[in-house]
Design a protein around this motif. Structure first.
Motif, mmCIF file in Angstrom:
data_model
loop_
_atom_site.group_PDB
_atom_site.id
_atom_site.type_symbol
_atom_site.label_atom_id
_atom_site.label_comp_id
_atom_site.label_asym_id
_atom_site.label_seq_id
_atom_site.Cartn_x
_atom_site.Cartn_y
_atom_site.Cartn_z
ATOM 1 N N MET A 1 1.004 -0.764 0.060
ATOM 2 C CA MET A 1 -0.091 -0.136 -0.153
ATOM 3 C C MET A 1 0.705 0.754 -0.198
ATOM 4 O O MET A 1 1.458 1.328 0.664
ATOM 5 C CB MET A 1 -0.619 0.211 1.346
ATOM 6 C CG MET A 1 -1.802 -1.546 1.438
ATOM 7 S SD MET A 1 -2.260 -1.556 0.010
ATOM 8 C CE MET A 1 -3.992 -0.437 -0.022
ATOM 9 N N MET B 1 -5.444 5.931 -2.161
ATOM 10 C CA MET B 1 -4.656 4.987 -1.960
ATOM 11 C C MET B 1 -3.889 4.362 -3.454
ATOM 12 O O MET B 1 -4.827 3.774 -3.873
ATOM 13 C CB MET B 1 -5.102 3.829 -1.312
ATOM 14 C CG MET B 1 -4.571 2.662 -0.087
ATOM 15 S SD MET B 1 -3.029 3.259 0.899
ATOM 16 C CE MET B 1 -3.445 2.427 2.398
ATOM 17 N N LYS C 1 -3.456 0.493 -4.101
ATOM 18 C CA LYS C 1 -2.307 -0.823 -3.962
ATOM 19 C C LYS C 1 -1.573 -0.719 -5.013
ATOM 20 O O LYS C 1 -1.477 -1.663 -6.442
ATOM 21 C CB LYS C 1 -3.712 -1.846 -3.823
ATOM 22 C CG LYS C 1 -3.266 -2.977 -3.865
ATOM 23 C CD LYS C 1 -3.939 -3.616 -2.562
ATOM 24 C CE LYS C 1 -4.187 -5.358 -1.926
ATOM 25 N NZ LYS C 1 -5.367 -6.553 -1.798
ATOM 26 N N LYS D 1 4.165 -6.795 -3.428
ATOM 27 C CA LYS D 1 3.637 -7.519 -2.839
ATOM 28 C C LYS D 1 4.348 -8.533 -2.851
ATOM 29 O O LYS D 1 4.990 -8.861 -3.719
ATOM 30 C CB LYS D 1 2.822 -8.037 -3.532
ATOM 31 C CG LYS D 1 1.012 -7.816 -2.598
ATOM 32 C CD LYS D 1 -0.176 -8.825 -2.792
ATOM 33 C CE LYS D 1 -1.573 -9.375 -2.270
ATOM 34 N NZ LYS D 1 -2.104 -9.033 -0.949
ATOM 35 N N VAL E 1 -14.843 0.009 -0.023
ATOM 36 C CA VAL E 1 -14.009 0.977 -1.085
ATOM 37 C C VAL E 1 -14.001 0.904 -1.702
ATOM 38 O O VAL E 1 -14.380 0.335 -2.615
ATOM 39 C CB VAL E 1 -12.460 0.553 -0.038
ATOM 40 C CG1 VAL E 1 -12.138 -0.462 -0.648
ATOM 41 C CG2 VAL E 1 -11.460 1.677 -0.290
ATOM 42 N N GLU F 1 -7.371 3.429 -5.313
ATOM 43 C CA GLU F 1 -8.849 3.367 -4.312
ATOM 44 C C GLU F 1 -8.842 4.352 -3.937
ATOM 45 O O GLU F 1 -7.706 5.046 -3.745
ATOM 46 C CB GLU F 1 -8.997 2.188 -3.807
ATOM 47 C CG GLU F 1 -7.778 1.644 -2.993
ATOM 48 C CD GLU F 1 -7.832 0.120 -2.489
ATOM 49 O OE1 GLU F 1 -8.566 -0.748 -3.435
ATOM 50 O OE2 GLU F 1 -7.948 -0.344 -1.634
ATOM 51 N N GLU F 2 -9.614 5.216 -2.968
ATOM 52 C CA GLU F 2 -9.860 5.675 -2.137
ATOM 53 C C GLU F 2 -9.118 5.541 -0.884
ATOM 54 O O GLU F 2 -9.230 4.688 -0.575
ATOM 55 C CB GLU F 2 -11.987 5.554 -1.525
ATOM 56 C CG GLU F 2 -12.434 5.894 -0.531
ATOM 57 C CD GLU F 2 -13.542 5.487 -0.244
ATOM 58 O OE1 GLU F 2 -13.954 4.677 -0.647
ATOM 59 O OE2 GLU F 2 -14.087 5.761 0.806
ATOM 60 N N VAL G 1 -9.093 5.710 2.515
ATOM 61 C CA VAL G 1 -9.889 5.371 4.146
ATOM 62 C C VAL G 1 -9.204 5.432 5.649
ATOM 63 O O VAL G 1 -8.329 5.161 5.940
ATOM 64 C CB VAL G 1 -10.477 4.086 4.207
ATOM 65 C CG1 VAL G 1 -11.157 4.076 5.678
ATOM 66 C CG2 VAL G 1 -11.323 3.470 3.187
ATOM 67 N N THR H 1 -8.154 -6.514 9.905
ATOM 68 C CA THR H 1 -7.477 -5.327 9.436
ATOM 69 C C THR H 1 -8.421 -5.207 8.493
ATOM 70 O O THR H 1 -7.634 -4.199 7.608
ATOM 71 C CB THR H 1 -6.026 -5.755 9.512
ATOM 72 O OG1 THR H 1 -6.322 -7.168 9.022
ATOM 73 C CG2 THR H 1 -5.524 -5.802 10.113
ATOM 74 N N GLN H 2 -9.226 -6.007 7.773
ATOM 75 C CA GLN H 2 -9.535 -5.619 6.277
ATOM 76 C C GLN H 2 -10.570 -4.898 6.875
ATOM 77 O O GLN H 2 -11.325 -4.254 5.448
ATOM 78 C CB GLN H 2 -10.901 -7.078 5.687
ATOM 79 C CG GLN H 2 -9.330 -8.103 6.051
ATOM 80 C CD GLN H 2 -8.280 -7.795 4.818
ATOM 81 O OE1 GLN H 2 -8.072 -6.984 4.619
ATOM 82 N NE2 GLN H 2 -7.992 -9.078 4.389
ATOM 83 N N ASP I 1 -10.426 -5.220 0.196
ATOM 84 C CA ASP I 1 -8.994 -6.514 -0.133
ATOM 85 C C ASP I 1 -10.231 -7.323 -0.221
ATOM 86 O O ASP I 1 -10.606 -7.991 0.712
ATOM 87 C CB ASP I 1 -8.434 -6.646 1.694
ATOM 88 C CG ASP I 1 -7.646 -8.202 1.455
ATOM 89 O OD1 ASP I 1 -7.424 -8.058 -0.260
ATOM 90 O OD2 ASP I 1 -7.041 -8.063 2.346
ATOM 91 N N GLU J 1 -10.052 -9.364 -3.110
ATOM 92 C CA GLU J 1 -9.013 -10.497 -3.689
ATOM 93 C C GLU J 1 -9.784 -12.013 -3.622
ATOM 94 O O GLU J 1 -9.475 -13.021 -4.599
ATOM 95 C CB GLU J 1 -7.715 -10.705 -2.952
ATOM 96 C CG GLU J 1 -6.790 -9.781 -3.950
ATOM 97 C CD GLU J 1 -5.120 -10.111 -3.479
ATOM 98 O OE1 GLU J 1 -4.359 -10.731 -3.462
ATOM 99 O OE2 GLU J 1 -4.575 -8.919 -2.761
HETATM 100 N N1 LIG Z 1 -7.969 1.826 0.716
HETATM 101 C C1 LIG Z 1 -7.472 2.129 1.942
HETATM 102 N N2 LIG Z 1 -7.296 3.279 2.970
HETATM 103 C C2 LIG Z 1 -6.502 2.622 4.041
HETATM 104 N N3 LIG Z 1 -6.388 1.340 4.566
HETATM 105 C C3 LIG Z 1 -6.025 0.990 3.350
HETATM 106 C C4 LIG Z 1 -6.987 0.803 2.464
HETATM 107 N N4 LIG Z 1 -6.996 -0.550 1.972
HETATM 108 C C5 LIG Z 1 -5.886 -0.980 2.785
HETATM 109 N N5 LIG Z 1 -5.884 -0.413 4.001
HETATM 110 C C6 LIG Z 1 -4.662 -0.817 5.174
HETATM 111 O O1 LIG Z 1 -4.015 -1.713 4.725
HETATM 112 C C7 LIG Z 1 -3.700 -3.206 4.649
HETATM 113 C C8 LIG Z 1 -3.208 -4.140 3.007
HETATM 114 O O2 LIG Z 1 -4.377 -3.686 2.141
HETATM 115 P P1 LIG Z 1 -5.132 -4.648 1.840
HETATM 116 O O3 LIG Z 1 -5.942 -4.390 0.530
HETATM 117 O O4 LIG Z 1 -5.874 -6.214 2.880
HETATM 118 O O5 LIG Z 1 -3.911 -5.889 1.240
HETATM 119 P P2 LIG Z 1 -3.646 -6.948 1.620
HETATM 120 O O6 LIG Z 1 -3.872 -8.053 -0.067
HETATM 121 O O7 LIG Z 1 -1.791 -6.980 1.088
HETATM 122 O O8 LIG Z 1 -3.968 -7.526 2.792
HETATM 123 C C9 LIG Z 1 -5.465 -2.994 4.775
HETATM 124 O O9 LIG Z 1 -5.573 -4.530 5.537
HETATM 125 C C10 LIG Z 1 -5.140 -1.974 5.206
HETATM 126 O O10 LIG Z 1 -5.558 -2.063 6.739
#
Ligand SMILES: Nc1ncnc2c1ncn2[C@@H]1O[C@H](COP(=O)(O)OP(=O)(O)O)[C@@H](O)[C@H]1O
Ligand SMILES: [Mg+2]
Length: 354
Positions: free
Chosen positions: A62, A75, A77, A82, A122, A137-138, A140, A243-244, A257, A259
């Motif tokens: 991220m 944001m 990704k 990764k 999101v 993406e947005e 947050v 964390t999602q 997330d 995926e």
């Molecule tokens: N759009 C977002 N805004 C703020 N924080 C985000 C956002 N997307 C993901 N995160 C933070 O980053 C972490 C990793 O993103 P994520 O999409 O879950 O990736 P991964 O597939 O590597 O788990 C998330 O657990 C969240 O805490």
């Protein structure tokens, strides 16, 4: 000349440089993507004076991007960043596929996750396979569910956690109920997943072969036809960990997330979350029972929000199986200490028992 596949390609180094922290070079490919497609087409901001700055990517994929003159963040990704099988930037086709899948999934669940101002998914903005497989993406801003779990466990913020868990339960209930297919599932995927984690834990020497055999034996009781198969398959988040789920100051829950979005058993999402709660409360308090009231609250909130679409007893029975799988999955992580890994294995066995 053919290059050995384990040599880092110059193109990958080039891509890695694109995502270093600091100002984004003007007129470069990332600048054009941000200016034209993200800020221009999607956010409706145009102008030659847009200037972009990237934050550090730390260890994950991220990367925060800020537009300097308007202070509008997004944001990124970056799938190239990764860690996949211990590597970054390799296998560009696979990474582009993961990126596209997540982009399509996010678009698909936008209407399903949009619940009464209490929760949503999101917003994806744009994706570029050729730029290190980047999804914009947005952004947050706000704590995640893990923060509320830790606060409740360490400093007794129980009321706040339960309010957040209720939102998570309502999010799942809406996602599941609105995507229900009416088609029954057979539960074979769940049994295969249990076998996979048991085999991995045996390889990692977390389980002795006698313990693995005992887990397989209690697991077999679930092979009864119909027991693990949901009466109707729904879209599940597929990676429902704390964390999602993010909580911006507006008070709503924002899920990220997607995926692993797929058709499956709704019990898989809620059981996964229950296993996480069990583990985290034990980790933070040392008390194996500390998570139980929150798990019960979460399940009750889910059942209330999903009624009358679910049959509670059968759902909670299947959730018990998925909770065990969630515990075994967490026990694989080398960053969990030995005592907690062993706790998770015992708990999983107890969950699977008749
Ligand atoms: N759009 C977002 N805004 C703020 N924080 C985000 C956002 N997307 C993901 N995160 C933070 O980053 C972490 C990793 O993103 P994520 O999409 O879950 O990736 P991964 O597939 O590597 O788990 C998330 O657990 C969240 O805490
Ligand atoms: Mg994630």
């Amino acid at each position: 000349m053919e290059m050995p596949s384990d040599v880092e390609m110059p193109a990958a180094t080039e891509q890695a440089r694109l995502f270093g922290a600091g100002p984004v070079p003007r007129h470069g490919p990332l600048d054009r993507f941000l200016r034209d497609r993200v800020y221009g087409e999607v956010l409706g901001m145009s102008g030659a004076d847009l200037r972009f700055v990237l934050g550090p990517s730390d260890n994950g994929a991220m990367v925060r991007c800020d537009e300097v003159t308007t202070s509008t963040p997004v944001m990124l990704k970056v799938y190239g960043l990764k860690w996949i099988d211990g590597r970054r930037w390799d296998r560009p086709a696979l990474r582009a596929d993961l990126m596209r899948r997540e982009y399509d999934n996010l678009r698909r669940v936008q209407p399903l996750g949009a619940g009464r101002g209490r929760h949503r998914v999101v917003r994806p903005f744009a994706a570029a396979a050729e730029l290190g497989a980047t999804l914009a993406e947005e952004l947050v801003l706000g704590p995640d569910l893990l923060h509320y779990i830790e606060a409740a466990a360490r400093w007794s913020g129980n009321g706040e956690l339960d309010a957040r868990l209720r939102q998570a339960a309502e999010f799942f209930a809406d996602l599941h109920t609105l995507s229900a297919t009416g088609r029954p599932g057979d539960g074979r995927g769940a049994l295969a997943y249990l076998e996979k984690v048991v085999a991995q834990l045996t390889d990692f020497r977390i389980l002795t072969s006698a313990e693995a055999a005992a887990l397989r034996s209690v697991g077999r009781a679930w092979e009864v036809p119909g027991r693990l198969g949901p009466p109707d398959e729904v879209l599940i988040h597929g990676d429902a960990t704390p964390t999602q789920f993010l909580f911006p100051p507006t008070g709503e829950l924002v899920a990220v997330d997607f995926e692993r979005l797929q058709y499956g058993d709704r019990a898989a999402d809620i059981g996964r979350m229950a296993g996480e709660l069990k583990h985290l409360f034990r980790l933070y308090t040392g008390d194996p029972w500390a998570g139980e009231p929150h798990i019960r609250h979460f399940y009750a909130a889910y059942l209330a929000a999903a009624a009358p679409a679910v049959e509670a007893d059968a759902l909670l029975d299947r959730a018990r199986f998925h909770m065990a799988c969630s515990e075994l999955r967490i026990a694989r992580n080398s960053w969990v200490d030995w005592d907690n890994r062993r706790f998770l294995v015992r708990e999983a066995a107890a969950c699977l028992a008749p």
